[in-house]
Every structure is written in structure tokens, then in C-alpha cells.
Design an enzyme around this catalytic site. Sequence first.
Site, short mmCIF file in Angstrom:
data_model
loop_
_atom_site.label_atom_id
_atom_site.label_comp_id
_atom_site.label_asym_id
_atom_site.label_seq_id
_atom_site.Cartn_x
_atom_site.Cartn_y
_atom_site.Cartn_z
N PHE A 145 0.48 -1.13 -0.04
CA PHE A 145 -0.12 0.13 -0.18
C PHE A 145 0.97 1.15 -0.07
O PHE A 145 1.54 1.72 0.96
CB PHE A 145 -0.89 -0.05 1.20
CG PHE A 145 -2.05 0.97 1.06
CD1 PHE A 145 -3.18 1.17 0.28
CD2 PHE A 145 -1.50 2.56 0.99
CE1 PHE A 145 -3.56 1.78 0.21
CE2 PHE A 145 -2.81 3.68 1.10
CZ PHE A 145 -3.92 3.14 0.47
N ASP A 230 9.45 2.72 1.98
CA ASP A 230 8.06 3.95 2.29
C ASP A 230 7.67 3.48 3.85
O ASP A 230 7.33 2.70 4.33
CB ASP A 230 7.35 3.20 1.88
CG ASP A 230 5.69 3.64 1.85
OD1 ASP A 230 5.75 4.58 3.05
OD2 ASP A 230 4.50 3.79 1.24
N LYS A 259 2.56 11.94 7.34
CA LYS A 259 1.99 11.52 8.43
C LYS A 259 2.10 12.24 9.34
O LYS A 259 2.28 13.13 9.67
CB LYS A 259 1.74 9.97 8.35
CG LYS A 259 0.83 8.72 6.91
CD LYS A 259 -0.23 7.92 8.02
CE LYS A 259 -0.28 6.75 6.61
NZ LYS A 259 -1.48 7.37 6.84
N1 PXG Z 1 2.43 4.58 1.81
C1 PXG Z 1 1.51 3.86 3.00
C2 PXG Z 1 2.65 2.77 3.98
C3 PXG Z 1 0.75 4.18 3.56
O1 PXG Z 1 0.38 3.32 5.08
C4 PXG Z 1 0.57 5.95 1.97
C5 PXG Z 1 1.67 5.51 1.47
C6 PXG Z 1 -0.01 6.74 1.42
O2 PXG Z 1 -0.47 8.13 2.14
P1 PXG Z 1 -1.74 9.33 1.79
O3 PXG Z 1 -1.02 10.64 2.52
O4 PXG Z 1 -1.10 9.73 0.18
O5 PXG Z 1 -2.86 8.83 1.78
C7 PXG Z 1 -0.12 5.05 2.94
C8 PXG Z 1 -1.39 5.71 3.76
C9 PXG Z 1 -6.64 5.78 3.49
C10 PXG Z 1 -5.79 5.20 4.17
O6 PXG Z 1 -7.35 6.43 3.95
C11 PXG Z 1 -4.24 5.60 3.56
C12 PXG Z 1 -3.39 5.11 4.52
C13 PXG Z 1 -3.87 3.86 5.07
C14 PXG Z 1 -5.03 3.52 5.41
C15 PXG Z 1 -6.12 4.00 5.19
O7 PXG Z 1 -6.95 5.86 2.19
N2 PXG Z 1 -1.56 4.97 4.67
#
Ligand code: PXG
Length: 407
Positions: A145, A230, A259
Site C-alpha cells: 500500500f 516507504d 503522516k
Molecule cells: N504509504 C503508506 C505505507 C501508507 O500507509 C500512504 C503511503 C499514502 O499516504 P496518503 O497521505 O497519500 O494517504 C499510506 C497511507 C486511506 C488510508 O484513507 C491510507 C493509509 C492507511 C489507511 C487508509 O486511504 N495509509
Amino acid sequence: MEKTGLSSRELIELAERYSAHNYHPLPVVISRAEGVWVWDVEGAKYMDMLSSYSALNQGHLNKRIIAAAKAQLDALTLTSRAFHNDRFGPFCEYLCKVAGQESTLLMNTGAEAVETAIKAARKWGYSVKGVAKDRAEIITCENNFHGRTTTIVGFSSEEQYREGFGPFAPGFKMIPYSDVEALKRAVTPDTVAFLVEPIQGEAGVIVPEDGFLKEAAAVCRENNVLLMLDEIQTGLGRTGKMFCCEHEGVTPDVLIVGKALGGGVFPVSGILARKEVMDVFTPGDHGSTFGGNPLACAIGMEALKVIVEEDLPARAAESGEYLMERLRAIESPHVKEVRGKGLLIGVEIKETSGTARPFCEKLKDLGILAKETHHQVVRFAPPLVITREEIDWALPRIEQVLAGRVE
Ligand code: PXG
């Protein structure tokens, strides 16, 4: 702050009617928060054990971060990168020092930072490694992810993230997670990078085999491939170290952060790398109107200082060990496994007990907000400032739900 005067039910109805249905939130409407606690519009109190997917490591409304934000709001908020601002340089320097890297490129959201890493790796591949035009390959892992942009969902193995959103960008290969032999087989002379999460959060808190990251780093080094970690979810103290890769003594070529860098206040993300990699970018290659803005930098600086000066990684290690041990001790007919590192903990529910969602709903009714991930896993990832007393408040409630004493 003035109240809306609307009930939770009315507010949920408004959201349902006027917003896209791209989420399935728990039915709770939060209007106030402090530390690990949040309150809904009716005044009911809950413990936040999700921390906005680790964006709230420093706790809600952290006093130092809010004070820094307020002070900056009275001075300067945005210049764009067309001009310099006085918060940018010092924040970049501090972030590099904390991460042990030479240079940073600031963005806003996690997905943007991942996109930035992809661009860096490709351009490094063409201009430094000597890969032929448009041949660059990036290796990714199953169940990854990394965000929601079209390029990123294009290399997801999750059918729902992709279905209906193609065509996708070429140039990505996928290997099973935690499989060094597969990585060795996948590398070709055109491989520019291996993009991987040190723990797969969204996949259900999947912790790789001990030594995986270290061995992957060696494979990358031997083949002149960039290791891009990441750490958007695992970084900044969450797993008991400042960055999760420190558990294995690994320094990535490209470190991706987001984050908690914004302290739960503002979107702040970026990549960090050696000069040799970062210097592939020249003016006009990449950018963002808001990336590196003075408000983001002032907030990011204080957010990072709180993590360093209050030693949140050590607190996460200690509290995480305690919480994990106590969760493992719960006798439950429903739990298949408890796993994780620091305060990133997943409790996997047996398929014979249904999905994780009803467990999260029952937890909510007892005052604990946690969210299911990947159908079978309840994630416990409270703010790192959580105290022993607060964990002890949560444990009997979690036990009631996991042991099946709440219907
Ligand atoms: N990499 C990792 C490991 C993440 O957990 C992202 C990238 C993307 O970050 P942004 O700021 O673009 O969301 C994440 C995000 C959601 C959601 O609401 C996002 C995450 C975890 C759970 C839900 O889309 N992680």
C-alpha cells in the site's frame, strides 16, 4: 468553537448525501480531541487507537505543535517555492539530520511523496545508472500500500484499488513480500529501485521475516538498485525506533516519510536521499504549490522535535511491548494471531469468527476506536504518548470484545 447544533445522525446523513462514498467509516462523529482521547458531538468519550493511520503519533492537539502552528499563522503561511521562506531551510536540515540523509524534497501527502520517489528513481536510473530511455523498472511487493494515485494503484495487487481505474503506467514488477530469492530473480539491468514497506500496514500489519530488509538491502547494493523504503506509516517512532529500518541497521537509498511529520495538524511529506540521487532533480522537474510551505515547515519542525525530544520511539517500544504481551495473553476463541512492532499491532480474527468489522463496532460501543484492515485484522495503533494507565483502561474492554463477552 461554535457547535453545528446537529446530532451525529444528522451529520452522518449530510456526509452520506453530499460526499462521495469512497469510505465506510465507523458511525461516530468526532468534534473534539486531546492526547489519545476524542469526543463525539453528543459528548461521548473514546480512546483513539487508530491515530489516523499513524498520523497522530504525537497525540491529538499536541500542545507544542499547536503552539508552533498558531505562531506561524500570525507570521507567514505560503510563499510557494517561487520564493524562499525562512522556515524551509532549517526544517530541511533538521529532517535530514534526524533521518541520517543528505537531502530532502518536501511534498504534502504520502502518495505524492511516493510519486516523488518513483520519479527520482527513474531519473537516477537514466542519468546515473545508464538505463536506456523508458526502460526503467521498479520492483514492488504483493499486498503493498503506497497510496491512491493512478500510477500507484496501477502496481497494487488489490483488485478493488485497480478495478475501473486503468490503463496503468508500465514499469513495475511485483514479487511476494519478504522473499529475498524472488527479489534476486526479479532484478534485471533495467531495475532502478525496490520499493517496499518495512512492515505492511494496510495489508494487515504484516511483519517480514527477520533479516529480510537487511538481505534486500544487500541485493540492492550488489545490483546498483535503489532501496526505497516507504516509512510513511512505520516511521517517526511508530515501531519503537525512529524509523523501522533501524531494527535491522538498514539505511535506505530513498526514505519516504509523511503522516506524523505533520503532527496530526497539516499534511507534510517528503523523500530523503543522498545528494547523488537527489541531484537528478533540476528546476522545473518536480514540485508542488504547497510542498515546503512555511506553515508546513513550522509544524513539521515542531512535530519532529516532539518525537526526538520526548523520545517517542522509546515510549512506543515500551508501551508496544506491554500492549502486545497483554493482547497475546487474552484467551479468545476468535483470535488467530497478534503481531506487530512497537505500537503498530494487528490482531487477526479467525475467518470462522467472521470479519474484523463487527469487533471494531463492539469496541466502539465500549469507547475504543480501532479500524479493521484487510477484512480480518483489527489494528491497534494509538498515539505514542499513550500512558500505562490509558492502556490499562483499554485492555479489559478489548478483552471483553475479543473474548466474545459483548454481543
Ligand atoms: N504509504 C503508506 C505505507 C501508507 O500507509 C500512504 C503511503 C499514502 O499516504 P496518503 O497521505 O497519500 O494517504 C499510506 C497511507 C486511506 C488510508 O484513507 C491510507 C493509509 C492507511 C489507511 C487508509 O486511504 N495509509
